[in-house]
Structures are given as C-alpha cells and as structure tokens.
Design an enzyme around this catalytic site. Structure first.
Site, PDB file in Angstrom:
ATOM      1  N   TRP A 284      -7.233   3.929 -29.983  1.00  0.00           N
ATOM      2  CA  TRP A 284      -6.594   3.441 -31.207  1.00  0.00           C
ATOM      3  C   TRP A 284      -5.835   4.557 -31.914  1.00  0.00           C
ATOM      4  O   TRP A 284      -4.740   4.338 -32.438  1.00  0.00           O
ATOM      5  CB  TRP A 284      -7.619   2.804 -32.147  1.00  0.00           C
TER       6      TRP A 284
ATOM      7  N   ASP B  43      -7.827   4.975 -40.370  1.00  0.00           N
ATOM      8  CA  ASP B  43      -8.106   3.678 -39.771  1.00  0.00           C
ATOM      9  C   ASP B  43      -9.624   3.513 -39.783  1.00  0.00           C
ATOM     10  O   ASP B  43     -10.333   4.217 -39.068  1.00  0.00           O
ATOM     11  CB  ASP B  43      -7.547   3.657 -38.336  1.00  0.00           C
TER      12      ASP B  43
ATOM     13  N   LYS C 134     -14.250  -6.576 -37.591  1.00  0.00           N
ATOM     14  CA  LYS C 134     -15.439  -5.884 -37.092  1.00  0.00           C
ATOM     15  C   LYS C 134     -16.578  -5.955 -38.111  1.00  0.00           C
ATOM     16  O   LYS C 134     -17.661  -6.367 -37.772  1.00  0.00           O
ATOM     17  CB  LYS C 134     -15.123  -4.431 -36.755  1.00  0.00           C
TER      18      LYS C 134
HETATM   19  C1  PLP Z   1     -10.003  -3.169 -33.368  1.00  0.00           C
HETATM   20  C2  PLP Z   1      -9.356  -1.921 -33.810  1.00  0.00           C
HETATM   21  C3  PLP Z   1      -7.972  -1.855 -34.061  1.00  0.00           C
HETATM   22  C4  PLP Z   1      -7.036  -3.010 -33.788  1.00  0.00           C
HETATM   23  O1  PLP Z   1      -7.107  -3.954 -34.767  1.00  0.00           O
HETATM   24  P1  PLP Z   1      -6.108  -5.220 -34.783  1.00  0.00           P
HETATM   25  O2  PLP Z   1      -6.507  -5.873 -36.064  1.00  0.00           O
HETATM   26  O3  PLP Z   1      -6.430  -6.030 -33.566  1.00  0.00           O
HETATM   27  O4  PLP Z   1      -4.728  -4.739 -34.764  1.00  0.00           O
HETATM   28  C5  PLP Z   1      -7.467  -0.667 -34.543  1.00  0.00           C
HETATM   29  N1  PLP Z   1      -8.240   0.391 -34.766  1.00  0.00           N
HETATM   30  C6  PLP Z   1      -9.565   0.363 -34.540  1.00  0.00           C
HETATM   31  C7  PLP Z   1     -10.397   1.571 -34.823  1.00  0.00           C
HETATM   32  C8  PLP Z   1     -10.158  -0.798 -34.049  1.00  0.00           C
HETATM   33  O5  PLP Z   1     -11.490  -0.836 -33.826  1.00  0.00           O
END
Ligand code: PLP
Length: 353
Positions: free
Chosen positions: A97, A164, A188
């Site tokens: 990511w 993030d 999540k």
């Molecule tokens: C799941 C995830 C993403 C992607 O998220 P989307 O909402 O599908 O774009 C980005 N960064 C991390 C750390 C993730 O766990």
C-alpha cells in the site's frame, strides 16, 4: 457452523452495528435509510453525530476537519499529493500500500523514498531514517495490512505527517496533533466498504499552485460538511453505529486493551507451537494483521492446516499471496473467542502432526 471472521477487509463488524443498520434500512422515520435524501435534516444529523463522535473518541483537536468521502484509501493516494505536493514529498516504503501511495505521488512532483524494507519482503519497519526538512510532507502507512507490520508510535517529524491508517484506525490512542492528514477506507476497523475517512488540519491546505478539481479539493468537502455530492449514506450510518459501540465498551483505551490481549494470545501460540512461525520482526508485529507460516520442515502441511481450520469455522485466514501461509486479521470487532478458537485449532493440528 459458527464462523470466525478473520477477513483482512472488508472485515468483521460489531453485531450491534449490523443490527442497527438493518433496523434503519427497514425503517428510518417511516422510510428506509436507503431512500432518504442525503440533504434531509435526518441525514444531516447522522453526519453531524458521526463527526462529533469520531472527534470525541479520537480526541481530534480544534483546527482539524473530519470528512467522509467516496473513492477509498486508493483515491487518497492521489488526492493527498494533489492538495499538498508542491516541491517534494517523502515516503516511507513499508509494503504494497505504501508503494501504491508513492507511485501516485510521483505524478505530482518529486518524491523521495526515505527508507524501504523491500530487501526483506517488508517484514520490518525501517528505523533511523532521515526525513528531509524541506519536504512538503512525510507519508507513512501505520499498519501494513498485507505484511503484518505496524508502526506502534506516533512519528516525530520536522514536516507534516500524512498517514494511511486504513487498517489500524481506532485500534490505539494516537496524538492527532502530530499529523497533518490521516486517511483510510473504513472497511477494516470502522464500517462496511464504501466510505473513506479523512482527518485534515485545515491550515495545511491551499498552499499548492496547481488547480484542483472540486471533487478532489479537501476544501470543497470541508465547506460542504462532506455533502458536496451524494455521500455513501448507508455506510456512514454503519460507521456511526460502530463508533457508538466503541463508546459503549469504553472507547479507544478499552479497544486497545482488547487488541493487545488478542494479539498477545495468538503470537504466543505462534511462537510456542512447533509447526508455526511468525513472519514479521517481533518488535514491529502488527496487532491487527497477524501473519504466520509453517516452519520449513512442515511446509507441506500448509494446505492441510488451512482446510482443517476452515472446517472449524475460521474464515479468511489464508495469507496474502505476497507472504503466503496465514493471516489472521484481529480487528477491533473480532471477539477474543475467535482467537481462542484459532489457537485451539493450531494446538489440535500440532498433536496430530
Ligand atoms: C485496504 C487498504 C487500502 C486500500 O483501501 P481501498 O479503500 O480499497 O482503496 C489502503 N491502505 C491500506 C493500509 C489498506 O489496508
């Protein structure tokens, strides 16, 4: 059969949040929440309450806006640099990511990778790197969902930190004042797929020279209180119910206590059991995504263990293809009994192998 939801995302939600959403889909003041106007005063109240509870639970200081947008964390990979990158940005490369975020930033300016753990398939968090003081911001991925590593402390940085937090938001207390921008998909730890949270310090905006399309400009969404266009109404409602559940159990301190307990139990079994071993450096082990494989001499039993665990109700424990083995995601809403069920399965399998 009882199922234990170890999915990496979308993932387990508090049952109460699901039940409350079902009620609102059935009847939200005489209509279904799916068919009301996002501009109705009833939905305005939902957004306001969600923002207020988010602010309260996470202790978000004055001067920060809280937004609920579409597009996922993936859109934030481009929206953050679009709004913030003028000269150069610094990125910490801790996995898939982080890489995706870095790649998007390169479309908008100069990007330096301050450190990377790619040399060891992202099994650790790089330390002792230097953040360039002339960068517009420093980007980190606090929890690496795929590789099972996590940055456990807030970062001291000479420049704005952009983070993030898709997979560890609300899992532990954070000092929001150390960040300029925090974002993530809610799927999540906070709700169902379809909505993205953004916490942004307002004074970092409006400093780039490029033109920004309205939908990609944080200031548009701040001005319109997340209602510039039609937001994901039902997912936002479920986020509110999840936040209410968190508050009812004791807020982030209690959630953190539970997360620590669940992770400690499972890592202890991984370390004890002769069949298994963890993949992440011990000090960087994630409390949210617990990655493990079979010890070399038992590698042939991986498929068999997976089948064995699935037959006992373990859902979503197959590891991501870039790590292999197993990944148990132990997000906020995962009950301790699920972890105990997985540990029991590991013990039982050990006895017969
Ligand atoms: C799941 C995830 C993403 C992607 O998220 P989307 O909402 O599908 O774009 C980005 N960064 C991390 C750390 C993730 O766990």
């Amino acid at each position: 059969m009882k199922k234990y939801n170890f999915n990496a995302g979308p993932s387990v939600l508090p049952r109460k949040a699901i039940d409350e959403t079902i009620k609102a889909i059935d009847d939200f003041g005489g209509l279904s929440i799916m068919e009301i106007s996002h501009r109705s005063k009833e939905f305005q109240a939902v957004v306001d309450e969600t923002v207020a509870l988010f602010r309260e639970l996470m202790n978000v200081p004055e001067g920060y806006a809280i937004l609920f947008l579409g597009g996922g964390a993936s859109l934030q990979f481009c929206m953050a640099p679009y709004n913030l990158l003028e000269r150069k940005a610094a990125y910490l490369n801790t996995g898939t990511w982080a890489n995706k975020a870095l790649k998007e930033a390169k479309l908008f300016g100069k990007v330096v990778e301050v450190a990377s753990s790619k040399d060891a398939n992202y099994t650790y968090i790089p330390k002792n790197y230097i953040i360039p003081a002339d960068a517009d911001y420093f980007h980190v991925t606090t929890n690496n969902t795929i590789f099972g590593t996590e940055i456990h402390n807030d970062i001291d940085s000479p420049v704005t930190v952009v983070s993030d937090m898709s997979s560890d938001i609300f899992s532990r207390p954070i000092d929001v004042s150390k960040y300029g921008l925090i974002y993530g998909g809610v799927q999540k730890n906070l709700g169902p797929a379809g909505v993205t949270f953004v916490v942004v310090r307002e004074d970092i905006l409006g400093k780039v020279s490029r033109k920004i399309p309205s939908m990609l400009d944080y200031r548009t969404h701040i001005r319109e209180n997340s209602l510039f266009n039609t937001p994901p109404v039902v997912p936002i409602y479920t986020v509110l119910q999840t936040l209410k559940w968190m508050k009812s159990v004791g807020g982030i301190p209690e959630i953190q206590k539970r997360n620590r307990e669940k992770a400690a139990l499972l890592y202890a079994e991984i370390d004890r059991n002769r069949l298994f071993k963890g993949t992440a450096a011990v000090e960087d082990r994630s409390l949210m995504n617990i990655c493990f494989v079979m010890n070399d001499e038992y590698k042939n039993f991986e498929a068999e263990f997976l089948q064995f665990a699935v037959a006992r109700g373990m859902e979503g424990i197959k590891g991501h293809r870039s790590v292999g083995g197993f990944r148990a995601s132990t997000y906020n809403a995962l009950p301790k009994e699920a972890v105990i069920a997985l540990i029991d399965a590991m013990k039982e399998f050990e006895k017969s192998h």
